[in-house]
Scaffold this motif. Structure first.
Motif, PDB file in Angstrom:
ATOM      1  N   CYS A   1       3.411  11.788   1.986  1.00 58.39           N
ATOM      2  CA  CYS A   1       3.749  10.363   2.046  1.00 58.39           C
ATOM      3  C   CYS A   1       5.073  10.034   1.379  1.00 58.39           C
ATOM      4  O   CYS A   1       5.508  10.725   0.463  1.00 58.39           O
TER       5      CYS A   1
ATOM      6  N   LEU B   1       3.188   5.196   6.242  1.00 57.05           N
ATOM      7  CA  LEU B   1       2.988   5.770   4.916  1.00 57.05           C
ATOM      8  C   LEU B   1       3.554   7.189   4.827  1.00 57.05           C
ATOM      9  O   LEU B   1       3.888   7.667   3.752  1.00 57.05           O
TER      10      LEU B   1
ATOM     11  N   ASP C   1      -6.322   8.720  -0.305  1.00 55.62           N
ATOM     12  CA  ASP C   1      -6.261   7.897  -1.507  1.00 55.62           C
ATOM     13  C   ASP C   1      -4.961   7.094  -1.482  1.00 55.62           C
ATOM     14  O   ASP C   1      -3.914   7.602  -1.071  1.00 55.62           O
ATOM     15  N   ILE C   2      -5.060   5.858  -1.932  1.00 54.02           N
ATOM     16  CA  ILE C   2      -3.898   4.976  -1.949  1.00 54.02           C
ATOM     17  C   ILE C   2      -3.813   4.231  -3.276  1.00 54.02           C
ATOM     18  O   ILE C   2      -4.773   4.187  -4.042  1.00 54.02           O
ATOM     19  N   GLU C   3      -2.647   3.648  -3.503  1.00 52.88           N
ATOM     20  CA  GLU C   3      -2.446   2.670  -4.562  1.00 52.88           C
ATOM     21  C   GLU C   3      -2.106   1.378  -3.836  1.00 52.88           C
ATOM     22  O   GLU C   3      -1.442   1.430  -2.793  1.00 52.88           O
ATOM     23  N   TYR C   4      -2.552   0.257  -4.351  1.00 55.13           N
ATOM     24  CA  TYR C   4      -2.179  -0.990  -3.700  1.00 55.13           C
ATOM     25  C   TYR C   4      -2.059  -2.113  -4.715  1.00 55.13           C
ATOM     26  O   TYR C   4      -2.617  -2.063  -5.806  1.00 55.13           O
TER      27      TYR C   4
ATOM     28  N   VAL D   1       0.846  -1.191   0.000  1.00 49.69           N
ATOM     29  CA  VAL D   1       0.000   0.000   0.000  1.00 49.69           C
ATOM     30  C   VAL D   1       0.880   1.238   0.000  1.00 49.69           C
ATOM     31  O   VAL D   1       1.857   1.326   0.747  1.00 49.69           O
ATOM     32  N   ARG D   2       0.520   2.203  -0.849  1.00 50.86           N
ATOM     33  CA  ARG D   2       1.239   3.480  -0.908  1.00 50.86           C
ATOM     34  C   ARG D   2       0.224   4.605  -1.005  1.00 50.86           C
ATOM     35  O   ARG D   2      -0.708   4.559  -1.808  1.00 50.86           O
ATOM     36  N   CYS D   3       0.415   5.625  -0.190  1.00 55.38           N
ATOM     37  CA  CYS D   3      -0.425   6.818  -0.190  1.00 55.38           C
ATOM     38  C   CYS D   3      -0.101   7.653  -1.427  1.00 55.38           C
ATOM     39  O   CYS D   3       1.054   7.749  -1.840  1.00 55.38           O
ATOM     40  N   THR D   4      -1.100   8.280  -2.026  1.00 56.45           N
ATOM     41  CA  THR D   4      -0.875   9.067  -3.244  1.00 56.45           C
ATOM     42  C   THR D   4      -0.633  10.554  -2.968  1.00 56.45           C
ATOM     43  O   THR D   4      -0.451  11.314  -3.903  1.00 56.45           O
TER      44      THR D   4
ATOM     45  N   TYR E   1      -0.457   2.881   9.172  1.00 56.56           N
ATOM     46  CA  TYR E   1      -0.853   4.143   8.545  1.00 56.56           C
ATOM     47  C   TYR E   1       0.262   5.187   8.704  1.00 56.56           C
ATOM     48  O   TYR E   1       0.599   5.906   7.760  1.00 56.56           O
TER      49      TYR E   1
ATOM     50  N   GLY F   1       5.954   3.209   0.746  1.00 56.53           N
ATOM     51  CA  GLY F   1       4.746   2.457   1.053  1.00 56.53           C
ATOM     52  C   GLY F   1       4.974   1.492   2.203  1.00 56.53           C
ATOM     53  O   GLY F   1       5.977   1.557   2.911  1.00 56.53           O
TER      54      GLY F   1
END
Length: 176
Positions: free
Chosen positions: A14, A44, A60-63, A6-9, A41, A18
């Protein structure tokens, strides 16, 4: 469930690094995909931006789902502490390797025997059943890799007839 990267956008708050998290439940509320611990959390965030990120709450995140690997471990069956022998059985699975999801869980007194007593997902990774069959219990899973490929897998080892809340039993198999 599985592991996800998981990475915060929010680039201003951030890191690019991730975090890898172990997913144990599906989020159904608040339009969220993941409800993360404060520790995960916080990881991040850039070192000096943790409080700002936490104050946002939802971000918002990317995972990406990643392969779980537990060298030297079979899938373990933990008898949940809420279980009450012999009337109520709740179990969870530890060291589930691979990318597959457990979709259904059934219990049987006789290996490969019928009828199977179906368990239901109670919460998170916990499956339960009222009035489980008596005796040693074989566990059968329907697993999926997230596509249309489904497969039944059955434990090699049984949950003993005298199971106890809090106990951890080796299934003798892995889901990968």
């Amino acid at each position: 469930m599985g592991k996800d990267f998981v990475r915060c956008t929010y680039k201003e708050l951030c890191t690019e690094d991730g975090v890898t998290i172990l997913v144990t439940d599906y989020g159904d509320g608040n339009g969220t995909d993941f409800i993360m611990s404060s520790t995960a959390y916080s990881k991040l965030a850039q070192p000096d931006k943790t409080k700002q990120l936490i104050s946002l709450g939802v971000v918002d995140i990317e995972y990406k789902r990643i392969f779980c690997n537990y060298p030297g471990y079979n899938l373990m069956i933990k008898i949940d502490k809420s279980s009450k022998f012999p009337d109520y059985l709740a179990i969870e699975f530890w060291y589930q390797a691979g990318l597959r999801d457990i979709l259904t869980v059934g219990l049987s007194q006789i290996k490969n025997g019928e009828p199977m007593t179906q368990m239901k997902r109670n919460h998170g990774a916990v499956w339960d059943v009222l009035n489980p069959p008596n005796g040693a219990l074989w566990v059968r899973f329907l697993v999926s890799s997230g596509r249309s490929a489904f497969q039944y897998i059955e434990t090699v080892n049984a949950i003993p007839a005298n199971w106890t809340a809090g106990a951890l039993y080796d299934s003798g198999i892995q889901t990968s």
